[in-house]
Write a protein that holds these residues in place. Sequence first.
Motif, PDB file in Angstrom:
ATOM      1  N   VAL A 584       0.608  -0.929   0.271  1.00 21.84           N
ATOM      2  CA  VAL A 584       0.043   0.621  -0.010  1.00 21.84           C
ATOM      3  C   VAL A 584       1.188   0.946  -0.223  1.00 21.84           C
ATOM      4  O   VAL A 584       0.812   2.323  -0.280  1.00 21.84           O
ATOM      5  CB  VAL A 584      -1.214  -0.014   1.464  1.00 21.84           C
ATOM      6  N   GLU A 585       1.922   1.158   0.906  1.00 23.37           N
ATOM      7  CA  GLU A 585       3.347   2.406   0.906  1.00 23.37           C
ATOM      8  C   GLU A 585       3.437   2.899  -0.361  1.00 23.37           C
ATOM      9  O   GLU A 585       4.136   3.896  -0.664  1.00 23.37           O
ATOM     10  CB  GLU A 585       4.014   2.226   2.176  1.00 23.37           C
ATOM     11  N   ALA A 586       3.706   1.916  -1.503  1.00 19.70           N
ATOM     12  CA  ALA A 586       4.356   2.032  -3.126  1.00 19.70           C
ATOM     13  C   ALA A 586       3.198   2.383  -4.089  1.00 19.70           C
ATOM     14  O   ALA A 586       4.026   2.921  -4.814  1.00 19.70           O
ATOM     15  CB  ALA A 586       4.931   0.011  -3.265  1.00 19.70           C
ATOM     16  N   LEU A 587       1.851   2.787  -3.410  1.00 15.22           N
ATOM     17  CA  LEU A 587       0.706   2.760  -4.351  1.00 15.22           C
ATOM     18  C   LEU A 587       1.000   4.319  -4.760  1.00 15.22           C
ATOM     19  O   LEU A 587       1.903   5.472  -3.866  1.00 15.22           O
ATOM     20  CB  LEU A 587      -1.042   2.730  -3.868  1.00 15.22           C
ATOM     21  N   VAL A 588       0.560   4.278  -6.081  1.00 15.74           N
ATOM     22  CA  VAL A 588       1.108   6.616  -6.743  1.00 15.74           C
ATOM     23  C   VAL A 588      -0.798   6.654  -6.212  1.00 15.74           C
ATOM     24  O   VAL A 588      -1.366   6.080  -6.608  1.00 15.74           O
ATOM     25  CB  VAL A 588       0.939   6.250  -7.618  1.00 15.74           C
ATOM     26  N   ASP A 589      -0.131   7.931  -4.970  1.00 21.17           N
ATOM     27  CA  ASP A 589      -2.044   8.467  -5.308  1.00 21.17           C
ATOM     28  C   ASP A 589      -2.650   9.386  -6.683  1.00 21.17           C
ATOM     29  O   ASP A 589      -1.934   9.489  -7.595  1.00 21.17           O
ATOM     30  CB  ASP A 589      -0.879  10.042  -4.607  1.00 21.17           C
ATOM     31  N   GLY A 590      -3.840   8.416  -6.382  1.00 22.38           N
ATOM     32  CA  GLY A 590      -4.477   9.170  -8.009  1.00 22.38           C
ATOM     33  C   GLY A 590      -4.574   7.959  -8.398  1.00 22.38           C
ATOM     34  O   GLY A 590      -5.270   7.886  -9.766  1.00 22.38           O
ATOM     35  N   SER A 591      -3.847   6.708  -8.282  1.00 20.65           N
ATOM     36  CA  SER A 591      -3.340   5.272  -9.473  1.00 20.65           C
ATOM     37  C   SER A 591      -4.395   4.437  -8.871  1.00 20.65           C
ATOM     38  O   SER A 591      -5.826   4.729  -8.126  1.00 20.65           O
ATOM     39  CB  SER A 591      -2.407   4.949  -9.100  1.00 20.65           C
ATOM     40  N   THR A 592      -4.971   3.939  -9.956  1.00 18.81           N
ATOM     41  CA  THR A 592      -6.148   3.220 -10.396  1.00 18.81           C
ATOM     42  C   THR A 592      -6.377   1.986  -9.115  1.00 18.81           C
ATOM     43  O   THR A 592      -7.002   1.916  -8.259  1.00 18.81           O
ATOM     44  CB  THR A 592      -6.491   2.601 -11.128  1.00 18.81           C
ATOM     45  N   GLU A 593      -5.035   1.468  -9.289  1.00 15.86           N
ATOM     46  CA  GLU A 593      -5.097   0.664  -7.906  1.00 15.86           C
ATOM     47  C   GLU A 593      -5.534   1.219  -6.029  1.00 15.86           C
ATOM     48  O   GLU A 593      -5.938   0.964  -5.231  1.00 15.86           O
ATOM     49  CB  GLU A 593      -3.549   0.124  -7.550  1.00 15.86           C
ATOM     50  N   ALA A 594      -4.682   2.329  -5.932  1.00 17.51           N
ATOM     51  CA  ALA A 594      -5.229   2.907  -5.196  1.00 17.51           C
ATOM     52  C   ALA A 594      -6.328   3.262  -4.745  1.00 17.51           C
ATOM     53  O   ALA A 594      -6.886   3.772  -3.667  1.00 17.51           O
ATOM     54  CB  ALA A 594      -4.048   4.947  -5.017  1.00 17.51           C
ATOM     55  N   THR A 595      -6.475   3.838  -5.708  1.00 13.52           N
ATOM     56  CA  THR A 595      -8.239   4.235  -6.142  1.00 13.52           C
ATOM     57  C   THR A 595      -9.724   3.458  -5.494  1.00 13.52           C
ATOM     58  O   THR A 595     -10.007   3.042  -4.866  1.00 13.52           O
ATOM     59  CB  THR A 595      -8.971   4.855  -7.649  1.00 13.52           C
ATOM     60  N   ASP A 596      -9.526   1.729  -6.436  1.00 15.74           N
ATOM     61  CA  ASP A 596      -9.859   0.763  -6.155  1.00 15.74           C
ATOM     62  C   ASP A 596      -9.752   0.902  -4.418  1.00 15.74           C
ATOM     63  O   ASP A 596     -10.765  -0.240  -3.873  1.00 15.74           O
ATOM     64  CB  ASP A 596      -9.419   0.211  -7.311  1.00 15.74           C
TER      65      ASP A 596
END
Length: 689
Positions: A584-596
Amino acid sequence: MNNMLKDGDVFGYRPLPSPTYIRLLRILSRYDEPIRCSLETVDLCNEPRYHALSYTWGDPLSNSSSSPNSGNTNHSSPARKRILCDGHDLSLTATDNLLAVIGELSTNPKFSDGIFRSREDLIWIDAICINQKNASEKNVQIAMMDRIYKNAETVIIWLGPRDNETSMALEVMRQIIEIPAQKASNQKFTSSIGDEEIYQTLDIPYIEPYQWQAYASFLQRTWFSRIWVVQEAFFARKIHVILGTEILKWSDITSAARFLRDTNLGTLLMNHTAKDLGENYVRNILTNVYIFERMRERIDSMNLEWLLTNSRFFDATYSQDKVIAILGLWKESSRRQGRPPGALHPDCTLSVEEVYTQAAWTCIQEMGDLNILSLVEDASFRKAKSLPSWVPDFSVGSQPHPLAGNPRPAIGNQRWDASCALEWNMPVPKLEAILPVYSVQIDTIVDFAATQPEILEHYDVTSLLRILRDCSTTADPYQGNCIDAFWRTLIKDTFREEPADLRARELFQWLIIMRVWELQTGIQQFRERSDPNIDPLDPYYVENARQLELYNMTQQLLSEVSRIYGKSEVIPDWSTIQEKIRSVEALVDGSTEATDLGRDYDDISEAFRIAYGGRRLFKTKKGLLGISAQSLARGDTICVIAGVNVPFVVRKLQKEGYWKLIGEAYIHGIMNGEVFKEEDVVRQSIYLE
C-alpha cells in the motif's frame, strides 16, 4: 372579536369560542414605526384567507458555522425589541428571531409583491396566535396545526438573516440544480468532494471546497433541524422561502438535496465537512432536507413507527415534541389509508416518559408486532433515564442503527426471523410501563470485546482477537468454522446492503491491517522523537507507551490466532500484514490501484461502522458469537422474543419474572429460528420494565 383583556400594559388573551377557531395576526407597522399588530379571531370552517409562518423560536444560525454579516445589520438582527398587540406589550412572547421576520415582512417592500401585503394580509404565527400559558388551548391548537398549515394561502418559511456565506451557498445550489438530469444519471461518486473528475463528468465549473463549505453551512441553519417544521412544510399548498432579503424556491432546495443524495455527493460533502468541523456539525446536512420530500412520497403508507424513526433526525426544545409534532402527519396518512389513527393525541401536560410509552404502545397496536423493540438505543445514549427499558428514547438519535433497518422491509422480504416458531399475541399491559412478552432464553454472555471508538480511534483489536482465539477452547457451535462466524458477525453478515459474499470475506482483512498500520505509524513517530530524559509520567509518553504495549499485544495475538486456525485470508498472519502494508505504501496516489483499494476499504469499513456502532462483540457460554448494545455485561441473557424478527439481550432484575431490555442482537447461527431445532428449548412469559 376583541382578544384583549385590560390588564395594565401587558397583552392578555380571551378564550377562543370553539375548537375550530384560531387567532390571526395583522401587522400594522410601517417603515419608521415600532412593530405594531392586532389579533383577529376567525373560524377555520369559514375558510379565511391567511398566511402561516414557519420559523424557529431560537437562533436561526445556531447549527451553522456562519455568523450574521456585520455589514448588513438591517437584516442580521431585529431593529426593535418590542412588539405591541392591540396597543399592549407582547414582547415576552416574541423571540428575537420572530421580531426579525416580522420586521422584514412589515418594512421590506420586496416582500409586498405577491407574498405579504402587510396591513392587507393576515398571518398565523404560533408564538403569538396561541396563548402559550394555557395548556388546554395549546393541546387543542396543536392538534389542528395540520389543518392550519393546510388551509393557509401560503406558508412563509423564514430561514433567518443573510450571513457572510449566503451568496456563495446559493451560487453552489444554483449550479447543482442546473445540471441536466442525464448528466447525473446512474452516477455514484466515491472519491472526494475535491476530485476534478467529478466536475468533468458533470460538465460544470470546479466548486472549491470552501464553496461547498458555504453550502453545507446553509443546510445547517436551525430551521432544517427542527421537528415542528416537518409538518409545516408538508401540509403547505404553496411555499415561499425567505433568507434575509432573498426569496428562494422550496423546489430548488429539495431538488439540490435529491441530486446530492442520488450521486453520493452529499456523503462526500459530509465527510469533507466533518474533517474540519466535527461530526456534530454535519449530522443534518442532507438527511433532513430530503426527509421532507420523502414524507410527501410516502403519505399514503406512513405509519407511526416510521414517523418516529425519522423524528430522531430532528431537534426539539421539549422532548415530548418528537412525538407530538408528527401526530398531524400520522393522522393524515391514517385517513388516506382508511383506518382510524388511534387514541394518541397531543397533551402538553404529560411527561416525556408518559408520551414515549404511549407512542410505543400505539406502534405495537398499529403494526401488530413488537419490532418497536429494535428501535431501543444503547442505555449510554439515553437522555430520558427513567423510561421503561423497552421504550425507545425518541429524543436521541438511533444508536445503534436497527439491525433490519427502518423503514422495515415488506412482509415476506425480512432478512431474519429468529422467533418464527413462537406464536405472538397482542399483549395486554399489566401496567402501562410494563411489557409482557413470550420468549425463549438461549444462553448467557461470558465475554465481550471493545466498543467501536476503541477499535477505530484507538486501534485496539486485541479484544476481538482474544475472543476469536478463545473460541477454540470452548464449545464449538460452528463446527470448526469459527473464523467465518467471526467476520460475518462483526458486519452483521451484510455488505453493500446485501447478504455478505466472498468479496466481503476478502476485504475483511483490511479492517485488521489498517489498525496495525495506524499503530505502527504512531509507534514509529514515538521512537523517532524518543528522549531518554523524558518524564515517564508525561501524558505524551504514557499514551505512546500504551500504544507500544498494544502494538506488541496485537502482534502476539495474531500469531496465536494463526497458530490455532492456520493461515487465513480473513485474519492474516504478521508477515502477510507487513507485506500488505508495504504494498500500500508503494501505491501512487490517484492511481487506479489506490482508488480501487480506497473504495473497497471504505465499503468494508462502512459495513463494520453500521453494524458495530453502539454495539460490541460478545461470546456466550455455548460459544455463540454476537453483537449487541455496548452496555451489555457478563451474565446477561440472550433470547428470542415472540413478535420480533431478531434476538435480544436482556438482564434479570431482582423481582421474579422481571427483566430489563439491553438491546437487539445479531447472533450468528440463530437468526432464522435455528434455535428451535434443539430439544431443550424452554418457552416462558416474562415482563420487561
